[in-house]
Structure formats: C-alpha cells, structure tokens
Design a protein around this motif. Sequence first.
Motif, PDB file in Angstrom:
ATOM      1  N   THR A  50       1.179  -1.399   0.124  1.00 27.67           N
ATOM      2  CA  THR A  50       0.141   0.362   0.174  1.00 27.67           C
ATOM      3  C   THR A  50       0.897   1.014  -0.324  1.00 27.67           C
ATOM      4  OG1 THR A  50      -1.891  -1.123   1.347  1.00 27.67           O
ATOM      5  CG2 THR A  50      -1.992   1.140   1.273  1.00 27.67           C
ATOM      6  N   HIS A  51       1.793   0.833   0.550  1.00 26.48           N
ATOM      7  CA  HIS A  51       2.578   2.204   1.290  1.00 26.48           C
ATOM      8  C   HIS A  51       3.886   2.296  -0.805  1.00 26.48           C
ATOM      9  CE1 HIS A  51       2.451   3.118   5.064  1.00 26.48           C
ATOM     10  NE2 HIS A  51       2.151   2.192   5.588  1.00 26.48           N
ATOM     11  N   LEU A  52       4.022   1.790  -0.912  1.00 23.55           N
ATOM     12  CA  LEU A  52       5.089   1.985  -2.282  1.00 23.55           C
ATOM     13  C   LEU A  52       3.727   2.081  -3.136  1.00 23.55           C
ATOM     14  CD1 LEU A  52       7.440   1.449  -4.647  1.00 23.55           C
ATOM     15  CD2 LEU A  52       6.374  -1.181  -4.489  1.00 23.55           C
TER      16      LEU A  52
ATOM     17  N   VAL B 168       0.907   4.468  -2.824  1.00 20.27           N
ATOM     18  CA  VAL B 168       0.823   5.083  -2.637  1.00 20.27           C
ATOM     19  C   VAL B 168       2.604   6.002  -2.845  1.00 20.27           C
ATOM     20  CG1 VAL B 168       0.503   7.017  -0.871  1.00 20.27           C
ATOM     21  CG2 VAL B 168      -1.061   5.088  -1.107  1.00 20.27           C
TER      22      VAL B 168
END
Lengths: 212, 212
Positions: A158-160, A162
């Motif tokens: 998810t962070h990647l 985003v």
Amino acid sequence: MKINQKNKIMPDPILTTEKIILEAAKKVFLEKGFEGSRMQLIADEADINKALLHYYFRSKDNLFEAIFEEAFMQFLPNISQVLNSELPLVDKVNAFVEQYINMLQNNPHLPIFIMRELQREPQRIIELIKKLGLKPELIEAFFKKEKEKNQIVTIPTTHLLVNIISLCVFPFMARPIIEGIVFNNDKEAFNNFLQERKKLVADFIINAITVK
Amino acid sequence: MKINQKNKIMPDPILTTEKIILEAAKKVFLEKGFEGSRMQLIADEADINKALLHYYFRSKDNLFEAIFEEAFMQFLPNISQVLNSELPLVDKVNAFVEQYINMLQNNPHLPIFIMRELQREPQRIIELIKKLGLKPELIEAFFKKEKEKNQIVTIPTTHLLVNIISLCVFPFMARPIIEGIVFNNDKEAFNNFLQERKKLVADFIINAITVK
DNA sequence: GTCTATATTGTGATAGAC
DNA sequence: GTCTATCACAATATAGAC
C-alpha cells in the motif's frame, strides 16, 4: 450518461448538442470545480443558452455527475495493465510512470479536480467508487510477484503504491507554486521539468526499492 | 495566530471577537474552501451574526485573505531548519519527514485547501508568496552540502525536494480514497498508516538517493 | 460593538413562445 | 430543440436601532 437518443442513425460522429454540452461542462468543471462553476459559463463555452443545459440535464448536479464518473475513471491508474505484464520490474515501473505522467500532461487539471470533489462529498464518491467495483485486493496483488522473487525491499505494498502515485500526481497539484515560484512563470521550463521527471521518478523508485 | 508568545505570562488568552471570528473562519475556510464557505456558517461557528463579520472584516474576500496567508506559511516546510543543522543526511531526512507529517496530522485539511486556492487564483497567490520573500535560491541550497560530500546520487535538487514533499503531502489529499477504499472507512487504520509512513518514507528517500 | 431588518446581486431553475 | 423572459431563492453586503 445513457440519456442518449436511442438508435437514430448517426452518420458522422456529429457533434450533437448533448456532446457539445458535455465537452463544455467538462472543461469548466475540471478547471473550476463544482462550486466554482456557473451554468452560465458552461452555456457560453458551449455557445448555447442556460435553458438548454436544463433541458438536457435536469440540474447542475446531474450535469456534474455525468462528468465526474468519467473523470475519476481516467484518474485511476491502470494498475492491472502493469500487473499483467511480464516485463522485468525496472521496465514495469518505467512504463507505468511514463504512461501515467503522460496522461496527466494531457489532463493537467484532473488531480486537483478529483481531490477537491473528494473533499466536498467523500461519502457520496466512495459509494460511486464501490459501485464501479474498485477492489482493494487488486492493490495488494500489485507487487506480489516481485516480492516473491525477492527483488524488492520489504515495503508494504500500500505504501509503495501510494508513493508511486504521489510522485506522479503531486507536481500537477503544486503546479502554480513550482511553475510560478521555482520557474518564474516559465511554462516551458515547467514542461521540461515534467519531461525529466518521467525518467527521474522511475529511477528514484527503482533505487528506493531495490535490494542492495 | 502568533501563537504562544514563549514564556510571557498569559493572564487569560482573552478571546476578542476578532480572534473568535478568525478561528471560526479558519475552520470553515480550511474545510470548504473559499467558494464552498458561507458567511452565515462562519457566523454560526463563531456564535455571532453575519453583520459582525462585515463590521470586523469588510468583505468575505478580506476575511479570507486574513486566513490564507497564515495557512500558507504553515504549509511551507521549514527548509532552513533542516538546512542549517549539522546532522548526518539520514537524520536530516528522518527529522524533516517526521516533523512535516506531524504538522500535517495536526492540520489535515491544509494541503487540499492550499492547492484549491492556488488553482483558483494562481497569480494573486504567487504575488503574495513573492511578497513574503520566498526565494528559489533557498531550494537550490537544500542538498548542496550533501552533494559536495558525494553522499547522494545525482538527482536535481528541485526534483528531490518535490519528491520529498510529494511523499509527505499527497496521502492527506487522497485521504478519502485511501481511508474510504483501502481501509474501508476505518479512521484508526488510516492513522496507523500515517504513523508507519514517517519511518517508511524517510527510508524510501534515503534508499533512493544513497549511492550504492 | 452588536443586533435585526433589508437591500442588492448572483445563480439555478422553469414557463412558454416559436 | 432552442430561445427569451422570468421566477425563486441563496448569499454578500449595508442601514440603522440600541
């Protein structure tokens, strides 16, 4: 947006009044947002009068909704396209970033437009998205294959995701600052900046996630 | 909002009407933007009537301007603070990212607000910024020292700075999507996500710019 | 300074002729 | 389908009593 007059023979992609209105509305709404837009301005842009807008689309709300759904779909990056390719990681990232920034260059107002309306009516739009069938599961699968191959460092997907979107989208939102202050209102310089970014952002991401 | 005069004894933080109005206006404008805000709503929020707003600030425009300048200053990251420190690169980045995300957590509406108004009246706001004395030269100096030490890969400083800001700011703009879709409207989950980000984003950046 | 009442203008929407 | 004219109401702003 199916209000279309049924099966009349349409000899040419003739510009029906409805399409002209939609084009005008898109232009105005994209630039000024729902609250900043005036029906009069849309009518002027379409070179017709206000009454016709209400004849085709009962209200400003309806007209807006006809625009928003399409715009939002366009804004969503085509993740599956990247996901399904068999390219090496580096090429995948390069392809995605270039393609997405290209799209934004063709629709520079899209990011602010989407974010603004999301802020105005979050719940309504979340419902719309769900109706459109956007699944979080798709996101989880994004870099799954690469992770299994241990090609990338352990950053939550998810962070990647985003991060990647952030790096592509944000400059378009901050354009007035970057173009106005950093580049002294030189549009050419800002366009060069965007051009450079396609490669630089991809490299930045690759560097960040590659195991050393 | 000169906020806390350091150690002056503050007998009572007397709430003058003007300050009450400014607080109310800030809240409403930040959330709804200029065009989405109503003088009536600000008056309600301040628990006074509309006429008083016009008594203190001649117009909606004036009231807005009193809010915007302060908000914009707050949004600008405190670059010189990082620049002037003698910390190692890793610590600098960590400190900056954490501090900036912290500020945004305390002012979650700030990013969209700023971008929205930049879009509405870019030129007017660029003038304001210039009046405030923001110098592009400051940006150029940002990672100068580090570059000379050859600690980072050659990425143009402007891009690097834009990347850092992007990674911090964008999630707040896309909050409705991330919180609503990815986290199924779970505010707690979104806050955890932000918390994780402080370290993850810093690592991401360090990784991206460190020579291998 | 603060209020109520009102003026003024802007804007979405409708009626009705053609 | 397209137009002009107009309504109805919302929103900014002002007048004037207290």
